[in-house]
Design a protein around this motif. Structure first.
Motif, PDB file in Angstrom:
ATOM      1  N   ARG A   2       0.895  -1.027  -0.010  1.00  0.00           N
ATOM      2  CA  ARG A   2      -0.139  -0.164   0.046  1.00  0.00           C
ATOM      3  C   ARG A   2       0.913   1.023  -0.050  1.00  0.00           C
ATOM      4  N   GLU A  41      -7.186  -1.428  -7.538  1.00  0.00           N
ATOM      5  CA  GLU A  41      -5.979  -0.908  -6.709  1.00  0.00           C
ATOM      6  C   GLU A  41      -6.467   0.086  -5.644  1.00  0.00           C
ATOM      7  N   VAL A  43      -7.719   1.865  -2.412  1.00  0.00           N
ATOM      8  CA  VAL A  43      -8.152   1.512  -0.972  1.00  0.00           C
ATOM      9  C   VAL A  43      -8.956   2.839  -0.657  1.00  0.00           C
ATOM     10  N   ASP A  85      -3.472   0.132  -3.402  1.00  0.00           N
ATOM     11  CA  ASP A  85      -2.730  -1.035  -3.058  1.00  0.00           C
ATOM     12  C   ASP A  85      -2.327  -1.684  -4.427  1.00  0.00           C
ATOM     13  N   LYS A 111       5.356   4.715   0.783  1.00  0.00           N
ATOM     14  CA  LYS A 111       5.002   3.509   1.195  1.00  0.00           C
ATOM     15  C   LYS A 111       4.572   3.474   2.803  1.00  0.00           C
TER      16      LYS A 111
END
Length: 116
Positions: A2, A41, A43, A85, A111
């Protein structure tokens, strides 16, 4: 993995954009959200209030101090973020480059190393 993709706003720069450019940014976010939702992808994403609506809290020697405004006094401010993600950092960078704000200001890719 993530990654947090942070968006920063510079009001002086924003004021120089044409209405078409501003609308392109707004519409671009809609397109970006559709893309990363469609690929699985996405989140989450949030837009944040301006610094004038912000409180900064510090505690020293047990006393709480609250001041109006953002922590960092700067013309540019954190105005929103996406959490994605993705399989690789390279993909996170690729997605960051697709965010319309990247045409006018930086999008930071960081990150996420811990989630509670």
């Amino acid at each position: 993995m993530r990654y947090l993709l942070t968006l920063h706003m510079n009001p002086t720069l924003w004021a120089t954009l044409t209405d078409d450019q501003k609308n392109g940014v707004y519409e671009g976010h809609g397109d970006f959200i559709k893309l990363v939702t469609g690929t699985g992808e996405m989140v989450e994403t949030k837009a944040l209030a301006e610094p004038s609506e912000t409180k900064t809290v510090r505690v020293k020697d047990g006393a709480t101090d609250v001041v109006d405004g953002a922590f960092v006094e700067s013309e540019a401010f954190l105005c929103g973020y996406y959490i994605v993600d993705v399989a690789t950092e390279a993909r996170a960078v690729e997605l960051a480059a697709m965010i319309p704000d990247a045409q006018y200001t930086a999008v930071e890719v960081r990150k996420i190393v811990h989630e509670g």
